[in-house]
Write an enzyme that holds these catalytic residues in place. Structure first.
Site, short mmCIF file in Angstrom:
data_model
loop_
_atom_site.label_atom_id
_atom_site.label_comp_id
_atom_site.label_asym_id
_atom_site.label_seq_id
_atom_site.Cartn_x
_atom_site.Cartn_y
_atom_site.Cartn_z
N TRP A 168 30.59 -4.84 2.70
CA TRP A 168 29.76 -4.56 3.87
C TRP A 168 28.36 -4.07 3.51
CZ3 TRP A 168 28.25 0.33 3.15
CH2 TRP A 168 29.09 1.19 2.46
N ASN A 169 28.14 -3.62 2.28
CA ASN A 169 26.85 -2.97 2.00
C ASN A 169 25.70 -3.95 1.84
OD1 ASN A 169 28.06 -3.81 -0.41
ND2 ASN A 169 27.18 -2.14 -1.61
N LYS A 192 35.64 -14.58 3.34
CA LYS A 192 36.15 -13.53 4.23
C LYS A 192 35.14 -12.40 4.26
CE LYS A 192 38.41 -9.92 3.54
NZ LYS A 192 37.62 -9.07 4.50
N PRO A 193 34.44 -12.23 5.40
CA PRO A 193 33.49 -11.12 5.49
C PRO A 193 34.21 -9.80 5.71
CG PRO A 193 33.59 -12.26 7.59
CD PRO A 193 34.48 -13.03 6.63
N SER A 247 35.52 -2.63 -4.68
CA SER A 247 35.99 -1.54 -5.52
C SER A 247 36.85 -2.06 -6.68
CB SER A 247 36.81 -0.54 -4.69
OG SER A 247 38.07 -1.10 -4.35
N GLU A 268 32.97 -8.42 -9.41
CA GLU A 268 31.86 -7.46 -9.49
C GLU A 268 32.33 -6.20 -8.81
OE1 GLU A 268 29.08 -5.14 -8.28
OE2 GLU A 268 28.36 -6.84 -7.07
N LEU A 269 32.67 -5.19 -9.62
CA LEU A 269 33.45 -4.06 -9.13
C LEU A 269 32.63 -2.77 -9.14
CD1 LEU A 269 36.79 -5.06 -10.90
CD2 LEU A 269 35.97 -5.70 -8.62
N CYS A 302 26.45 -0.49 -5.38
CA CYS A 302 27.28 -0.38 -6.57
C CYS A 302 26.47 -0.07 -7.82
CB CYS A 302 28.10 -1.65 -6.78
SG CYS A 302 27.09 -3.14 -6.90
N GLU A 399 32.64 7.38 -8.17
CA GLU A 399 31.53 6.72 -7.52
C GLU A 399 31.27 7.40 -6.18
OE1 GLU A 399 29.99 2.14 -6.85
OE2 GLU A 399 32.14 2.54 -6.86
#
Length: 498
Positions: A168-169, A192-193, A247, A268-269, A302, A399
């Site tokens: 969402w960011n 999938k948004p 995440s 990409e975590l 992130c 984080e």
């Protein structure tokens, strides 16, 4: 308590092109309701108003989207790369033509200020333009073989049907950074948004439709039950690749779910980015750079600065410089052009951030600036600076994902490198120094996929974006990003002397 954190005036908004506000799923080139008729609500995090009610799809719609993507992909892959490029370029042009509407939609559903939303829309378009060109440069090789009657050829072919799960960011850029290279090389995509911010993606899909993207190549599946759709994307053997941004915890879960079908993965975590400030650094530059990284999107990125490591001899001076920057900030509704920082995405996210601050303060940290959290259902947090923090506090290991800057002390270069590496994450890191030798030593010594030296804002379509350790695998953007969506095939031509 600051009034700005408690009361946020509603700001009227409308679109020049209201048809960009799409609230249905996009499957096989058509806008459709959920089979069940169910919808879910999308809220403005600044005002809590309902922005839209969006189709809430499930497993049956997901399967139809996968089937449509499989059929469309074959014909798309057979087209010359130039033809695919023409469609992508048209999509890029339409995004830029509708930039203001897309920015308004993003601010309304995600909360970030309009200036940042405009920047993200342009950033999102840049990936489409970039990969429209890179798709024409998917080269192969002729291999020298030991036999004189044989020739070896290596070609690159599209992976096939791909699936993307995005956060969402950055609701626009995280889609285009994945779908643009996929489409450019001949793949199809089911996306999938996030349920918090589906409207940016559906608007982009509408513009792709107008650009002439053939039906079935991009499918968008909004849902409030991510597990239902995600499970099908991970288990369906027709899907050959999954790309995910989010995440580390969820990334590991998705990786396990994809194991049975051995899908290609791009992950990409999470991050825990350090900013290392040495005593020979330009402190004004370092403070502005650390603030730009830490507080962008209200700390909800992130790669934002999570730990600011400052050499002990300049600690107080650096804190003073950072306070000057933070003192210029204004928190509020992102549609207000005078605001510099918007809300946190949900009240729960705010409570999680507050728990980290409370833990630090409870163990001896002091609040040097900010520190106010909205009460009730408010989702605003003052940009905050924490001093007297240490590596035993949660803010060192976890984080934060909010506008909280903990500032740690170190004494030597070796200690700084050790502190920076003392995490399971390895996405982005930053350092400030006036010593070129130190720049190389530290940049090479810290375990991160991306390092900024005297710079904290380096993301663009030109760079390979990605991390090491538990921050993921694979790279997005740049010429390396195209490799994530192609398979390498060897062909042996034999008996050429016959």
């Amino acid at each position: 308590m600051s009034q700005a954190l408690q009361e946020t005036a509603r700001v009227d908004w409308s679109l020049n092109d209201p048809s960009l506000l799409r609230t249905q799923a996009y499957i096989n080139g058509e806008w459709v309701d959920a089979d069940s008729g169910k919808t879910f609500k999308v809220y403005n995090p600044a005002t809590h108003e309902v922005v839209a009610e969006v189709a809430d799809v499930g497993v049956d719609e997901t399967r139809r989207a996968i089937d449509a993507a499989a059929v469309a992909q074959k014909a798309w892959a057979a087209k010359p790369a130039m033809e695919r490029s023409v469609v992508l370029r048209k999509w890029n042009d339409l995004i830029l033509e509708n930039l203001e509407d897309l920015a308004i939609l993003m601010t309304v559903e995600q909360g970030k200020i309009l200036a940042e939303a405009r920047g993200e829309v342009a950033y999102a378009a840049s990936f489409i333009e970039w990969f429209a060109e890179e798709g024409k440069r998917v080269y192969g090789d002729v291999l020298p073989l030991p036999q004189t009657d044989r020739r070896g050829i290596v070609i690159k072919q599209p992976v096939g049907v791909c699936a993307a799960i995005t956060p969402w960011n950055f609701p626009a850029a995280m889609l285009t950074r994945k779908v643009a290279p996929a489409l450019a090389v001949g793949c199809s995509m089911i996306a999938k948004p996030p349920h918090e911010t589906p409207l940016s993606m559906t608007a982009l899909a509408e513009l792709a439709h107008r650009a002439g993207l053939p039906a079935g190549l991009l499918n968008v599946l909004p849902t409030s039950t991510a597990k239902v759709v995600g499970d099908e994307l991970c288990s369906n053997p027709t899907v050959r690749k999954l790309t995910f941004t989010g995440s580390t915890k969820v990334g590991k879960l998705l990786t396990r779910q994809c194991a049975d079908t051995l899908k290609r993965l791009s992950m990409e975590l999470g991050g825990n980015a350090p900013v290392i400030v040495f005593d020979d650094a330009d402190l004004e530059l370092a403070a502005k750079g650390a603030a730009a990284s830490k507080y962008r999107n209200s700390g909800q990125t992130c790669i934002c600065a999570n730990r600011i490591l400052v050499q002990d001899t300049i600690y107080d001076e650096f804190v003073a410089e950072l306070k000057k920057v933070v003192g210029t900030y204004k928190v509020g509704n992102g549609l207000d052009e005078s605001v510099t920082h918007g809300p946190i995405i949900t009240r729960k996210a705010l409570e999680d951030i507050k728990a980290l601050v409370d833990d630090a303060v409870g163990h001896g940290a002091t609040v040097a600036a900010g520190g106010e959290f909205g009460e009730g259902d408010s989702q605003f947090v003052e940009p905050t600076i924490l001093c007297n923090v240490n590596p035993d506090m949660r803010v060192f290991k976890e984080e934060i994902f909010g506008p909280i800057a903990p500032i740690f002390k170190f004494s030597t270069e070796e200690e700084a490198i050790a502190m920076a590496n003392d995490t399971e994450f390895g996405l982005a890191a930053y350092l400030y120094t006036g010593d070129q030798g130190r720049s190389w030593r530290v940049a090479e010594g810290i375990e991160y996929g991306m390092v900024g030296v005297n710079e904290s804002l380096f993301t663009s379509q030109y760079i390979p974006f990605g991390g090491v350790k538990e921050s993921g695998q694979g790279r997005e953007g740049s010429r390396y990003g195209i490799d994530e969506y192609v398979e390498t095939k060897f062909i042996c031509l034999g008996n050429l002397d016959a």
